[in-house]
Design a protein around this motif. Structure first.
Motif, PDB file in Angstrom:
ATOM      1  N   VAL A   1       0.856  -1.194   0.000  1.00 43.05           N
ATOM      2  CA  VAL A   1       0.000   0.000   0.000  1.00 43.05           C
ATOM      3  C   VAL A   1       0.887   1.236   0.000  1.00 43.05           C
ATOM      4  CG1 VAL A   1      -1.841   1.249   1.173  1.00 43.05           C
ATOM      5  CG2 VAL A   1      -1.761  -1.257   1.292  1.00 43.05           C
ATOM      6  N   GLY A   2       0.845   2.004  -1.061  1.00 38.53           N
ATOM      7  CA  GLY A   2       1.636   3.216  -1.168  1.00 38.53           C
ATOM      8  C   GLY A   2       0.767   4.453  -1.206  1.00 38.53           C
ATOM      9  N   GLY A   3       1.393   5.596  -1.134  1.00 30.10           N
ATOM     10  CA  GLY A   3       0.652   6.847  -1.145  1.00 30.10           C
ATOM     11  C   GLY A   3       0.018   7.154  -2.483  1.00 30.10           C
ATOM     12  N   THR A   4       0.589   6.638  -3.578  1.00 29.27           N
ATOM     13  CA  THR A   4       0.043   6.909  -4.909  1.00 29.27           C
ATOM     14  C   THR A   4      -0.474   5.673  -5.606  1.00 29.27           C
ATOM     15  OG1 THR A   4       2.234   6.660  -5.946  1.00 29.27           O
ATOM     16  CG2 THR A   4       1.591   8.869  -5.232  1.00 29.27           C
TER      17      THR A   4
ATOM     18  N   ALA B   1      -6.593 -14.341 -11.134  1.00 29.54           N
ATOM     19  CA  ALA B   1      -5.607 -14.627 -12.182  1.00 29.54           C
ATOM     20  C   ALA B   1      -4.831 -15.900 -11.875  1.00 29.54           C
ATOM     21  CB  ALA B   1      -4.654 -13.452 -12.335  1.00 29.54           C
ATOM     22  N   ALA B   2      -4.614 -16.182 -10.592  1.00 30.34           N
ATOM     23  CA  ALA B   2      -3.851 -17.365 -10.216  1.00 30.34           C
ATOM     24  C   ALA B   2      -4.573 -18.641 -10.592  1.00 30.34           C
ATOM     25  CB  ALA B   2      -3.566 -17.345  -8.719  1.00 30.34           C
ATOM     26  N   ALA B   3      -5.893 -18.605 -10.558  1.00 31.54           N
ATOM     27  CA  ALA B   3      -6.715 -19.756 -10.957  1.00 31.54           C
ATOM     28  C   ALA B   3      -6.289 -21.037 -10.240  1.00 31.54           C
ATOM     29  CB  ALA B   3      -6.648 -19.940 -12.475  1.00 31.54           C
ATOM     30  N   GLY B   4      -5.978 -20.898  -8.970  1.00 27.63           N
ATOM     31  CA  GLY B   4      -5.565 -22.047  -8.180  1.00 27.63           C
ATOM     32  C   GLY B   4      -5.543 -21.678  -6.712  1.00 27.63           C
ATOM     33  N   PRO B   5      -5.188 -22.619  -5.841  1.00 26.35           N
ATOM     34  CA  PRO B   5      -5.179 -22.334  -4.407  1.00 26.35           C
ATOM     35  C   PRO B   5      -4.193 -21.236  -4.032  1.00 26.35           C
ATOM     36  CG  PRO B   5      -5.062 -24.704  -4.830  1.00 26.35           C
ATOM     37  CD  PRO B   5      -4.842 -24.018  -6.146  1.00 26.35           C
ATOM     38  N   VAL B   6      -4.609 -20.379  -3.125  1.00 23.54           N
ATOM     39  CA  VAL B   6      -3.756 -19.339  -2.548  1.00 23.54           C
ATOM     40  C   VAL B   6      -3.814 -19.495  -1.037  1.00 23.54           C
ATOM     41  CG1 VAL B   6      -3.452 -16.863  -2.213  1.00 23.54           C
ATOM     42  CG2 VAL B   6      -4.079 -17.738  -4.464  1.00 23.54           C
ATOM     43  N   ALA B   7      -2.662 -19.431  -0.370  1.00 25.23           N
ATOM     44  CA  ALA B   7      -2.602 -19.743   1.055  1.00 25.23           C
ATOM     45  C   ALA B   7      -2.941 -18.572   1.958  1.00 25.23           C
ATOM     46  CB  ALA B   7      -1.222 -20.282   1.416  1.00 25.23           C
ATOM     47  N   GLY B   8      -2.617 -17.358   1.524  1.00 22.04           N
ATOM     48  CA  GLY B   8      -2.843 -16.225   2.406  1.00 22.04           C
ATOM     49  C   GLY B   8      -2.493 -14.911   1.751  1.00 22.04           C
ATOM     50  N   ILE B   9      -2.710 -13.832   2.497  1.00 19.65           N
ATOM     51  CA  ILE B   9      -2.441 -12.480   2.026  1.00 19.65           C
ATOM     52  C   ILE B   9      -1.565 -11.769   3.050  1.00 19.65           C
ATOM     53  CG2 ILE B   9      -3.433 -10.241   1.386  1.00 19.65           C
ATOM     54  CD1 ILE B   9      -6.037 -11.705   0.735  1.00 19.65           C
ATOM     55  N   GLY B  10      -0.444 -11.206   2.594  1.00 22.29           N
ATOM     56  CA  GLY B  10       0.402 -10.379   3.437  1.00 22.29           C
ATOM     57  C   GLY B  10       0.394  -8.955   2.914  1.00 22.29           C
ATOM     58  N   VAL B  11       0.344  -7.989   3.817  1.00 20.09           N
ATOM     59  CA  VAL B  11       0.223  -6.583   3.432  1.00 20.09           C
ATOM     60  C   VAL B  11       1.303  -5.750   4.114  1.00 20.09           C
ATOM     61  CG1 VAL B  11      -1.266  -4.538   3.421  1.00 20.09           C
ATOM     62  CG2 VAL B  11      -2.275  -6.820   3.138  1.00 20.09           C
ATOM     63  N   GLY B  12       2.000  -4.939   3.336  1.00 21.13           N
ATOM     64  CA  GLY B  12       2.885  -3.916   3.864  1.00 21.13           C
ATOM     65  C   GLY B  12       2.198  -2.572   3.736  1.00 21.13           C
ATOM     66  N   ALA B  13       2.066  -1.845   4.845  1.00 16.46           N
ATOM     67  CA  ALA B  13       1.292  -0.609   4.860  1.00 16.46           C
ATOM     68  C   ALA B  13       2.093   0.526   5.474  1.00 16.46           C
ATOM     69  CB  ALA B  13      -0.003  -0.807   5.657  1.00 16.46           C
ATOM     70  N   PRO B  14       1.866   1.758   5.018  1.00 18.21           N
ATOM     71  CA  PRO B  14       2.574   2.906   5.608  1.00 18.21           C
ATOM     72  C   PRO B  14       2.063   3.229   6.998  1.00 18.21           C
ATOM     73  CG  PRO B  14       0.959   3.668   4.009  1.00 18.21           C
ATOM     74  CD  PRO B  14       0.964   2.166   3.929  1.00 18.21           C
TER      75      PRO B  14
ATOM     76  N   ASP C   1       5.355  -1.137   5.911  1.00 20.70           N
ATOM     77  CA  ASP C   1       5.859  -1.429   4.565  1.00 20.70           C
ATOM     78  C   ASP C   1       7.370  -1.602   4.505  1.00 20.70           C
ATOM     79  OD1 ASP C   1       6.259   1.263   5.111  1.00 20.70           O
ATOM     80  OD2 ASP C   1       5.059   1.986   3.433  1.00 20.70           O
ATOM     81  N   VAL C   2       8.120  -0.812   5.239  1.00 21.11           N
ATOM     82  CA  VAL C   2       9.572  -0.954   5.208  1.00 21.11           C
ATOM     83  C   VAL C   2      10.000  -2.227   5.923  1.00 21.11           C
ATOM     84  CG1 VAL C   2      11.783   0.118   5.772  1.00 21.11           C
ATOM     85  CG2 VAL C   2       9.890   1.523   4.967  1.00 21.11           C
ATOM     86  N   ASN C   3       9.288  -2.624   6.967  1.00 18.52           N
ATOM     87  CA  ASN C   3       9.548  -3.931   7.563  1.00 18.52           C
ATOM     88  C   ASN C   3       9.377  -5.031   6.521  1.00 18.52           C
ATOM     89  OD1 ASN C   3      10.152  -2.993  10.093  1.00 18.52           O
ATOM     90  ND2 ASN C   3       8.238  -3.620  11.049  1.00 18.52           N
ATOM     91  N   ALA C   4       8.336  -4.904   5.704  1.00 17.40           N
ATOM     92  CA  ALA C   4       8.106  -5.902   4.660  1.00 17.40           C
ATOM     93  C   ALA C   4       9.254  -5.912   3.649  1.00 17.40           C
ATOM     94  CB  ALA C   4       6.776  -5.635   3.959  1.00 17.40           C
ATOM     95  N   MET C   5       9.715  -4.746   3.225  1.00 18.06           N
ATOM     96  CA  MET C   5      10.839  -4.680   2.296  1.00 18.06           C
ATOM     97  C   MET C   5      12.077  -5.355   2.887  1.00 18.06           C
ATOM     98  SD  MET C   5      10.700  -0.768   0.933  1.00 18.06           S
ATOM     99  CE  MET C   5       9.125   0.030   0.640  1.00 18.06           C
ATOM    100  N   ALA C   6      12.354  -5.045   4.146  1.00 22.48           N
ATOM    101  CA  ALA C   6      13.527  -5.625   4.809  1.00 22.48           C
ATOM    102  C   ALA C   6      13.407  -7.138   4.878  1.00 22.48           C
ATOM    103  CB  ALA C   6      13.676  -5.038   6.206  1.00 22.48           C
ATOM    104  N   LEU C   7      12.216  -7.633   5.192  1.00 25.07           N
ATOM    105  CA  LEU C   7      12.021  -9.070   5.281  1.00 25.07           C
ATOM    106  C   LEU C   7      12.204  -9.733   3.923  1.00 25.07           C
ATOM    107  CD1 LEU C   7      11.311 -11.379   7.193  1.00 25.07           C
ATOM    108  CD2 LEU C   7       8.900 -11.024   6.598  1.00 25.07           C
TER     109      LEU C   7
END
Length: 380
Positions: A39-42, A86-99, A142-148
């Motif tokens: 999630v970004g500002g723009t 679009a994946a048209a198959g199983p998806v395990a989860g959603i991770g979000v990086g936010a400001p 979000d920066v924690n996510a980038m670092a990870l």
């Protein structure tokens, strides 16, 4: 130094990783593939991330930044749903990086600047659990996510402890030890941009003289404009010139432009040298758009950093982030390995916010802003 990592400084990585084996994710209870969202500002970006860190079906949409938190959450939901379709198959989860400052254990934004209107108090995880009851959900800064992302799959893969800094529109940071992010007692560990450095410019958080106000992209632009107004090259006005143009002018011999870039880099390098002495990481990883300037920025930063190091740290690697624009998506997906912050698939009843509470909080345009600190990473 991890195999394939890009060293930007003179350190050679004399130590080996002490705590984890080389490249590859830490296996958690949540499977793959996963949806990573940034999630970004723009803009909001989302993609399907595989167990090797690859990204497919990436898509972006504009962030309705001033339309309120519910509009932003709806856009996040739509982006994630688009990837899942679009994946048209199983998806395990959603991770979000936010400001903003995020309580990752609750998946809620604690404080934010005006980047996103009413963003403080937004219960991101509760909303997404209600929208996707069959998927696990994790949310962090979000920066924690980038670092990870860099720690699991990028420049720092295989290392045990890393100091990460992103330099762009703002300056954000993160610290990992024993292969895990350190979030801090107030969920604000790594807020490098808000350390006091020098000068009298106002920071995005309202403080004065913070690193972000001196060493970020906009800070370099402001420094150049101020210098041109007093002693700049003939024919150059004090109007704001973009960073790309400043770099081009520096490369063409404009000493004022070169000094603006060098001055910012030296301030940041000095701060990073102090942090390195305090935390003693195996490597410092440098990301963000300003770092992409190259040696004109990284060389003076590296010199300033090393002036502050103890002799035993002389070989500390300064590494360029390797994942580029995929870092926040890959890192967001990797958040799901952390069982301390991941809500498993199911109904959102166990979250702090129920369905109704999540909608009410998301609709609240005037959620309490709390401490006025927020990470501002590089945004297109």
């Amino acid at each position: 130094m991890p195999e394939g990592a890009n060293a930007v400084g003179c350190g050679t990585g004399g130590r080996t990783a002490a705590g984890r084996s080389a490249a590859g994710p830490t296996t958690g209870p949540i499977g793959w593939p996963r949806i990573g969202v940034d999630v970004g500002g723009t803009k909001i970006a989302a993609g399907l991330v595989g167990p090797d860190g690859s990204v497919r079906f990436a898509r972006t949409c504009p962030t309705p930044a001033q339309a309120g938190p519910r509009a932003v959450l709806d856009a996040v939901r739509d982006a994630a749903e688009g990837v899942r379709t679009a994946a048209a198959g199983p998806v395990a989860g959603i991770g979000v990086g936010a400001p903003g400052v995020v309580d990752a254990s609750a998946g809620t934004v604690l404080s934010s600047t005006a980047l996103l209107s009413g963003w403080a108090g937004t219960p991101i995880r509760a909303y997404l659990r209600a929208a996707f009851p069959g998927l696990a959900v994790a949310v962090d800064n979000d920066v924690n996510a980038m670092a990870l992302g860099e720690l699991r799959f990028g420049a720092a893969s295989g290392l045990d402890s890393v100091l990460y800094v992103s330099v762009g529109t703002g300056i954000g940071g993160a610290y990992a030890i024993e292969g895990r992010l350190v979030r801090g007692a107030h969920h604000a560990a790594g807020e490098i941009g808000h350390l006091v450095a020098s000068g009298s410019r106002t920071c995005s958080c309202g403080g004065t003289g913070h690193v972000e106000s001196v060493a970020s992209g906009p800070a370099i632009e402001a420094a150049y404009a101020e210098a041109c107004g007093a002693s700049g090259p003939a024919g150059v006005s004090a109007e704001l010139v973009g960073l790309r143009e400043i770099v081009q002018r520096a490369d063409a011999g404009d000493v004022v432009a070169a000094a603006a870039i060098t001055g910012a880099a030296e301030v940041l390098g000095t701060v990073l040298g102090g942090l390195t002495c305090a935390f003693d990481p195996e490597a410092v990883v440098l990301g963000g758009g300003v770092a992409g300037i190259g040696a004109r920025f990284t060389a003076p930063l590296d010199r300033a950093l090393r002036r502050g190091l103890l002799p035993t740290m002389a070989e500390l690697p300064l590494l360029r982030a390797a994942l580029g624009t995929n870092a926040p998506l890959v890192g967001a997906a990797a958040l799901l390995d952390d069982t301390d912050i991941t809500a498993p698939p199911g109904t959102p009843a166990d979250d702090a916010e129920t369905d109704a509470e999540a909608e009410t909080a998301a609709d609240a345009e005037t959620a309490a802003h709390g401490a006025a600190i927020a990470t501002n990473e590089e945004r297109p």
